[in-house]
Design an enzyme around this catalytic site. Structure first.
Site, PDB file in Angstrom:
ATOM      1  N   HIS A 258       0.837  -1.197   0.000  1.00 38.40           N
ATOM      2  CA  HIS A 258       0.000   0.000   0.000  1.00 38.40           C
ATOM      3  C   HIS A 258       0.879   1.257   0.000  1.00 38.40           C
ATOM      4  O   HIS A 258       0.742   2.129  -0.867  1.00 38.40           O
ATOM      5  CB  HIS A 258      -0.916  -0.021   1.226  1.00 38.40           C
ATOM      6  CG  HIS A 258      -1.824   1.161   1.332  1.00 38.40           C
ATOM      7  ND1 HIS A 258      -3.139   1.113   0.961  1.00 38.40           N
ATOM      8  CD2 HIS A 258      -1.607   2.434   1.761  1.00 38.40           C
ATOM      9  CE1 HIS A 258      -3.701   2.300   1.162  1.00 38.40           C
ATOM     10  NE2 HIS A 258      -2.788   3.124   1.653  1.00 38.40           N
ATOM     11  N   GLU A 259       1.790   1.319   0.958  1.00 33.88           N
ATOM     12  CA  GLU A 259       2.619   2.523   1.069  1.00 33.88           C
ATOM     13  C   GLU A 259       3.558   2.664  -0.131  1.00 33.88           C
ATOM     14  O   GLU A 259       3.837   3.778  -0.576  1.00 33.88           O
ATOM     15  CB  GLU A 259       3.412   2.520   2.382  1.00 33.88           C
ATOM     16  CG  GLU A 259       2.546   2.502   3.653  1.00 33.88           C
ATOM     17  CD  GLU A 259       1.443   3.561   3.692  1.00 33.88           C
ATOM     18  OE1 GLU A 259       1.626   4.644   3.102  1.00 33.88           O
ATOM     19  OE2 GLU A 259       0.382   3.306   4.316  1.00 33.88           O
ATOM     20  N   HIS A 262       1.806   4.527  -2.803  1.00 32.73           N
ATOM     21  CA  HIS A 262       1.910   5.977  -2.600  1.00 32.73           C
ATOM     22  C   HIS A 262       3.313   6.458  -2.997  1.00 32.73           C
ATOM     23  O   HIS A 262       3.479   7.476  -3.658  1.00 32.73           O
ATOM     24  CB  HIS A 262       1.699   6.324  -1.120  1.00 32.73           C
ATOM     25  CG  HIS A 262       0.274   6.247  -0.651  1.00 32.73           C
ATOM     26  ND1 HIS A 262      -0.746   6.949  -1.250  1.00 32.73           N
ATOM     27  CD2 HIS A 262      -0.300   5.570   0.390  1.00 32.73           C
ATOM     28  CE1 HIS A 262      -1.888   6.709  -0.597  1.00 32.73           C
ATOM     29  NE2 HIS A 262      -1.647   5.869   0.387  1.00 32.73           N
ATOM     30  N   GLU A 288      -4.742   7.666  -3.096  1.00 29.82           N
ATOM     31  CA  GLU A 288      -5.233   6.417  -2.525  1.00 29.82           C
ATOM     32  C   GLU A 288      -5.506   5.379  -3.623  1.00 29.82           C
ATOM     33  O   GLU A 288      -5.380   4.175  -3.401  1.00 29.82           O
ATOM     34  CB  GLU A 288      -6.487   6.691  -1.682  1.00 29.82           C
ATOM     35  CG  GLU A 288      -6.879   5.594  -0.716  1.00 29.82           C
ATOM     36  CD  GLU A 288      -5.861   5.311   0.405  1.00 29.82           C
ATOM     37  OE1 GLU A 288      -4.872   6.074   0.552  1.00 29.82           O
ATOM     38  OE2 GLU A 288      -6.047   4.311   1.104  1.00 29.82           O
TER      39      GLU A 288
HETATM   40 ZN    ZN Z   1      -3.134   5.231   1.799  1.00 30.40          ZN
END
Ligand code: ZN
Length: 498
Positions: A258-259, A262, A288
């Site tokens: 997830h990170e 980003h 997101e």
């Molecule tokens: Zn996030």
């Protein structure tokens, strides 16, 4: 480049250096800072914050923006537009209001922690009432056309309105709750083998391997640990991720992916824009979408794990000799739960929708803060079929409102929807994308995202970008199609129910 644009850039570089120092300090606070240093760190940061704010709201900066706007073209015009928006957001609110909110947020955080710990909503109620009063004041100062919520949501997602968010949830609500309901009636999936004590060194090794394989550049970034996973950065050449090790093995793996989603977005801006506000992600929703893309679309797919499961098993023999099908089903287990941050892919949007509906009603006065616990619980039983036994696991669970972040929640669901909408667009250009994931080859997928999204930075508004990349505005269609297909197969739902 005209003189007026160079002058503006030089001011922006100055402010950026202070912003970078602040970001490094904030990152360090969460990762390596000894707890005894908190006081001094707070003082240093408060002073730098003040300097940053003064630079970004000065008349000189206002004038430079005006001058640059007269001659700027192309990318420079986009830079002026973005910097002007930052300037307006920073100057529209009087210093007195900003100070009042900062104080309330600091106190609010403390009281919220206590209220949540002791399950005492009445302790938090006066703070929350004042926070919503401030939010209304802010909204009036920012200005809006149709709905008071618009003024606040726009801060996080430029151009998005209450009507947009409502339309999105109206489209999602029925099909999403039906799917969740059907699955809740089936026997619970066994994912117990993913819980236990797992070597942190091995988790670190594996997550580093995975984020590097999918395209996060470890020469221009790193991954450390922190209590809550996050991504930050202060240059295209220095992006920081954190992960955490818990008794659920996939917490670190999914958190890291997830990170890294980003992080790759931040790393993918053109170098010529480094340290200028044109670089980086354009909005919270689009950001997101990039983290959810790697976490859910790629990271929760069967193809991805057909590559990494053998490695996972050899690093953590205690998970046993599970088959790919068992593992895939466990990783995508659906179970309505009370806590948003622990929610699975399918129930997540319902948690967000509840918060959106409640914060809209609190803003307009349709419900009063003191009636929040009751309204919260009613929505949980309506949409998720479960009722929180107390306010700590109910309306006191999120940090956002205590800090005055009102109008933030819908961006989480926008991200979920857009991750599938971008995926659908990607598959039109790269029809073999799924097979590539199943071979552990991510270069083309990463390249497509970089070309279409990362490299655009903030050059276009979020709505323009979505239109450019997918040929349509944000819609729940691709998301609903994607999850319905995935979960109907996973849970072997009857075709009639799909
Ligand atoms: Zn996030």
């Amino acid at each position: 480049m005209s003189d007026s644009v160079s002058k503006l850039k030089s001011q922006l570089y100055d402010a950026d250096a202070i912003g970078a120092a602040l970001a490094i300090m904030a990152w360090d606070q969460q990762t390596y800072m000894p707890s005894g240093s908190a006081g001094a760190r707070g003082e240093h940061m408060a002073l730098l914050h003040k300097m940053y704010h003064e630079l970004m709201t000065s008349d000189e900066h206002g004038k430079a923006l005006e001058e640059a706007a007269k001659t700027a073209e192309g990318e420079d015009a986009a830079l002026v537009r973005v910097a002007k928006r930052d300037y307006e957001i920073a100057t529209k609110l009087p210093t007195e209001l900003v100070g009042r909110k900062t104080l309330l947020a600091a106190k609010g955080h403390e009281v919220w922690v206590e209220a949540r710990k002791t399950n005492n909503f009445s302790l938090f109620e006066p703070i929350l009432t004042e926070m919503f009063d401030i939010a209304r004041e802010e909204a009036e100062l920012f200005g809006y056309k149709d709905h008071i919520y618009d003024a606040l949501l726009d801060n996080y997602e430029e151009g998005a309105t209450h009507a947009d968010a409502k339309a999105m949830f109206d489209e999602l609500k029925g099909p999403q709750s039906r799917l969740v309901k059907q699955i809740s009636e089936l026997p619970e999936t066994d994912d117990s083998f993913l819980y236990g004590t797992f070597s942190e060194a091995k988790q670190s090794e594996l997550t580093h391997r995975i984020i590097s394989d999918i395209g996060f550049d470890l020469n221009r970034g790193r991954q450390d640990t922190a209590p809550h996973p996050f991504c930050t950065g202060w240059s295209i050449t220095d992006v920081r991720l954190t992960t955490r090790y818990k008794d659920y093995l996939m917490s670190s793996v999914m958190g890291s992916m997830h990170e890294a989603g980003h992080g790759m977005y931040e790393q993918g801006s053109p170098l010529k824009w480094d340290r200028l506000p044109l670089s980086g992600g354009v909005s919270l929703g689009i950001h997101e979408s990039q983290s959810r893309f790697w976490e859910n679309v790629v990271g929760r797919s069967k193809g991805f794990w057909s590559v990494y499961l053998p490695e996972l098993k050899s690093a953590f023999p205690q998970i046993g000799n599970v088959s790919i099908d068992q593992f895939y089903k466990a990783l995508n287990k659906v179970k309505p739960s009370l806590i948003r941050v622990e929610a699975d892919e399918l129930t997540y949007n319902l948690h967000v929708m509840i918060r959106f509906e409640l914060e809209s009603d609190l803003l307009t006065g349709a419900i009063r803060v003191r009636d929040l616990p009751e309204a919260w619980n009613a929505k949980y039983s309506e949409y998720l079929g479960i009722t929180p036994p107390d306010d700590s696991t109910g309306c006191l669970q999120d940090v956002h409102w205590s800090g005055g972040m009102i109008g933030y929640f819908p961006t989480y669901s926008m991200g979920n929807l857009l991750s599938y909408q971008f995926w659908a667009a990607l598959k039109k250009d790269i029809p073999e994308a799924e097979e590539l994931i199943g071979k552990g080859q991510f270069k083309e997928i990463h390249g497509w995202l970089k070309d279409k999204i990362y490299s655009k930075g903030k050059e276009f508004t979020p709505k323009e970008l979505v239109m450019k990349v997918t040929g349509k505005s944000i819609s729940a269609k691709d998301y609903l199609e994607g999850i319905t297909k995935k979960y109907a197969e996973l849970y072997e739902l009857e075709p009639a129910l799909r």
